[in-house]
Design a protein around this motif. Structure first.
Motif, PDB file in Angstrom:
ATOM      1  N   ALA A   1      39.071  79.498  36.530  1.00 19.44           N
ATOM      2  CA  ALA A   1      39.954  79.249  35.390  1.00 19.44           C
ATOM      3  C   ALA A   1      40.234  77.756  35.241  1.00 19.44           C
ATOM      4  O   ALA A   1      40.133  77.199  34.140  1.00 19.44           O
ATOM      5  CB  ALA A   1      41.259  80.012  35.572  1.00 19.44           C
ATOM      6  N   ARG A   2      40.551  77.117  36.364  1.00 17.26           N
ATOM      7  CA  ARG A   2      40.807  75.669  36.309  1.00 17.26           C
ATOM      8  C   ARG A   2      39.585  74.936  35.792  1.00 17.26           C
ATOM      9  O   ARG A   2      39.665  74.081  34.903  1.00 17.26           O
ATOM     10  CB  ARG A   2      41.170  75.156  37.701  1.00 17.26           C
ATOM     11  N   PHE A   3      38.431  75.279  36.364  1.00 14.94           N
ATOM     12  CA  PHE A   3      37.223  74.577  35.948  1.00 14.94           C
ATOM     13  C   PHE A   3      36.943  74.770  34.467  1.00 14.94           C
ATOM     14  O   PHE A   3      36.684  73.817  33.731  1.00 14.94           O
ATOM     15  CB  PHE A   3      36.006  75.047  36.758  1.00 14.94           C
ATOM     16  N   LEU A   4      36.993  76.015  34.022  1.00 14.99           N
ATOM     17  CA  LEU A   4      36.628  76.304  32.635  1.00 14.99           C
ATOM     18  C   LEU A   4      37.574  75.604  31.665  1.00 14.99           C
ATOM     19  O   LEU A   4      37.151  75.087  30.629  1.00 14.99           O
ATOM     20  CB  LEU A   4      36.616  77.808  32.387  1.00 14.99           C
ATOM     21  N   GLU A   5      38.853  75.604  32.024  1.00  5.63           N
ATOM     22  CA  GLU A   5      39.806  74.925  31.164  1.00  5.63           C
ATOM     23  C   GLU A   5      39.420  73.457  31.007  1.00  5.63           C
ATOM     24  O   GLU A   5      39.344  72.918  29.895  1.00  5.63           O
ATOM     25  CB  GLU A   5      41.201  75.035  31.781  1.00  5.63           C
ATOM     26  N   GLN A   6      39.125  72.854  32.117  1.00  5.37           N
ATOM     27  CA  GLN A   6      38.749  71.442  32.068  1.00  5.37           C
ATOM     28  C   GLN A   6      37.460  71.238  31.275  1.00  5.37           C
ATOM     29  O   GLN A   6      37.362  70.339  30.432  1.00  5.37           O
ATOM     30  CB  GLN A   6      38.583  70.926  33.500  1.00  5.37           C
ATOM     31  N   LEU A   7      36.482  72.095  31.560  1.00  6.32           N
ATOM     32  CA  LEU A   7      35.202  71.961  30.864  1.00  6.32           C
ATOM     33  C   LEU A   7      35.383  72.067  29.361  1.00  6.32           C
ATOM     34  O   LEU A   7      34.918  71.222  28.594  1.00  6.32           O
ATOM     35  CB  LEU A   7      34.225  73.044  31.333  1.00  6.32           C
ATOM     36  N   PHE A   8      36.065  73.126  28.934  1.00  2.00           N
ATOM     37  CA  PHE A   8      36.146  73.352  27.498  1.00  2.00           C
ATOM     38  C   PHE A   8      37.036  72.317  26.817  1.00  2.00           C
ATOM     39  O   PHE A   8      36.797  71.958  25.669  1.00  2.00           O
ATOM     40  CB  PHE A   8      36.635  74.768  27.208  1.00  2.00           C
ATOM     41  N   LEU A   9      38.032  71.822  27.518  1.00  2.00           N
ATOM     42  CA  LEU A   9      38.892  70.850  26.859  1.00  2.00           C
ATOM     43  C   LEU A   9      38.299  69.446  26.885  1.00  2.00           C
ATOM     44  O   LEU A   9      38.194  68.789  25.848  1.00  2.00           O
ATOM     45  CB  LEU A   9      40.284  70.863  27.500  1.00  2.00           C
ATOM     46  N   ASP A  10      37.836  69.023  28.056  1.00  2.00           N
ATOM     47  CA  ASP A  10      37.479  67.612  28.175  1.00  2.00           C
ATOM     48  C   ASP A  10      36.018  67.330  28.459  1.00  2.00           C
ATOM     49  O   ASP A  10      35.588  66.182  28.395  1.00  2.00           O
ATOM     50  CB  ASP A  10      38.319  66.981  29.292  1.00  2.00           C
ATOM     51  N   GLY A  11      35.251  68.353  28.823  1.00  2.22           N
ATOM     52  CA  GLY A  11      33.865  68.077  29.153  1.00  2.22           C
ATOM     53  C   GLY A  11      33.735  67.285  30.441  1.00  2.22           C
ATOM     54  O   GLY A  11      34.675  67.237  31.235  1.00  2.22           O
ATOM     55  N   LEU A  12      32.587  66.686  30.643  1.00  2.00           N
ATOM     56  CA  LEU A  12      32.312  66.042  31.926  1.00  2.00           C
ATOM     57  C   LEU A  12      32.388  64.526  31.861  1.00  2.00           C
ATOM     58  O   LEU A  12      32.523  63.855  32.879  1.00  2.00           O
ATOM     59  CB  LEU A  12      30.908  66.445  32.400  1.00  2.00           C
ATOM     60  N   LYS A  13      32.269  64.015  30.663  1.00  2.78           N
ATOM     61  CA  LYS A  13      32.231  62.558  30.554  1.00  2.78           C
ATOM     62  C   LYS A  13      33.590  61.987  30.951  1.00  2.78           C
ATOM     63  O   LYS A  13      34.620  62.449  30.465  1.00  2.78           O
ATOM     64  CB  LYS A  13      31.907  62.173  29.103  1.00  2.78           C
TER      65      LYS A  13
END
Lengths: 212, 212
Positions: free
Chosen positions: A194-206
């Motif tokens: 959940a933590r990872f996906l939230e970060q991915l979808f909101l901010d991406g990796l850059k």
DNA sequence: CTAACGTTTGTCCATCCGGTCAAAAATTTG
DNA sequence: CAAATTTTTGACCGGATGGACAAACGTTAG
């Protein structure tokens, strides 16, 4: 559209429920053809003819299961509306889907099995109900994009990516646990996800050029 | 570890290849138990006993298929290294995985079928080879994070999300095409997916506070 | 040509599996 | 309790399926 639900005794209600529960377990791990009535009957604690007294054909069990599944399965997407903040809205959609993967992995696998095999039994539903539901939500998402609330991107593929990433934790659970190992593969894996996906979808990796 | 490959005549090589090709088609759409030797034999244009002359058991075909699959399947991840720019490196990994979903959907579905059913035949491989390969790449990704080249996040779940989003286009192809409809569901869907995924993984959904 | 070897097929078998049926057992109803 | 109704079961059936086998066919080498 549907025939009226036939009247059923209390025992019939209960036993049918018992059978469906057992069948969900069996179908979701072996697929339709890979499952036998005997297996289901045994899992439900009754004899095969007895089971066939409640459901006349193997397919009838499967159909009932799939029909039920779809209602609950699409509920999270149905709930997506544009009352709140778009990012919050999407975040809760992702969270709800992930919770479903955690709490209803068998349903997810049943669905995955069906799709993998070409969706022979639910094709019309995909092209009808599912497609129009998606179109409805696509319109909402496009609105958010026009309003500059979220980045402009392909709304349909956005939905696919949410489905894919969340359902992965149900459908590929064995692999996820094998790769994470005993330390990381415990119950905490869904919170990590959940933590990872939230970060991915909101901010991406850059990384942010300027710190937040 | 493996027994030495038995010597084979030219005809044996060719026919075995023909059978494997047919079996991939059949297994990937019906699963192991859902496929019959007769089906495979017919798809390969030969009689059942003839097929059994080349593979003594149904399982033998399936095992051979799975073994081959895994080599090609993990190739893209193996190629991930830290020579180039991290974001570029990740972007090409995603692209390669998506190309595999496009070009080898049957292999993807065969794998998905296997995992869905609890990976009975490849569990050791998941816990061994796959896990250690992932750990190796996790180390690289962590290096990138420490260097500030990419955002700090969970590297294992990052890998899962790449697997999930790309394989989705092979495993759930029917659903994807049904939802996209005839207009969007054509050959262009993979390019649309590539564009979307690139954007998602690099920038996420949150709009930039200051324009780029 | 012919012996040896590789390939193909028809036939057959045992088991599994979905489903039927009639009769027994249990439960409900009067 | 007794009749009516519902539930459960053992036995059985027919077709599908994985696999064995021997005989036939084809090919190649001497």
């Amino acid at each position: 559209m549907n025939a009226p639900a036939p009247r059923r005794t209390r025992i019939q209600q209960e036993k049918r429920e018992l059978i469906l529960e057992a069948a969900l377990e069996v179908f979701s791990t072996h697929g339709f053809r890979g499952s036998t009535i005997d297996q289901i009957a045994e899992a439900a604690g009754m004899s095969k003819p007895n089971l066939l007294y409640y459901f006349r054909r193997k397919e009838e069990i499967h159909e009932t299961l799939i029909q039920r599944l779809l209602d609950t399965w699409l509920a999270p997407l149905r709930e997506l509306d544009d009352v709140g903040d778009p990012l919050t809205e999407l975040r809760s959609y992702i969270r709800r889907k992930l919770e479903m993967a955690r709490d209803y992995p068998r349903e997810s696998r049943l669905f995955a099995n069906e799709i993998l095999q070409g969706a022979p039994r639910i094709m019309p539903l995909l092209e009808g109900e599912l497609k129009s539901l998606v179109e409805e939500k696509v319109a909402i998402i496009k609105g958010w994009m026009r309003a500059g609330k979220i980045v402009r991107t392909d709304p349909r593929h956005l939905i696919f990516s949410i489905w894919a990433t969340t359902q992965h934790y149900a459908d590929f659970d064995v692999q996820v646990r094998a790769v994470l190992g005993p330390d990381l593969g415990g119950d905490g894996r869904f919170e990590d996800a959940a933590r990872f996906l939230e970060q991915l979808f909101l901010d991406g990796l850059k990384p942010k050029a300027s710190a937040d």
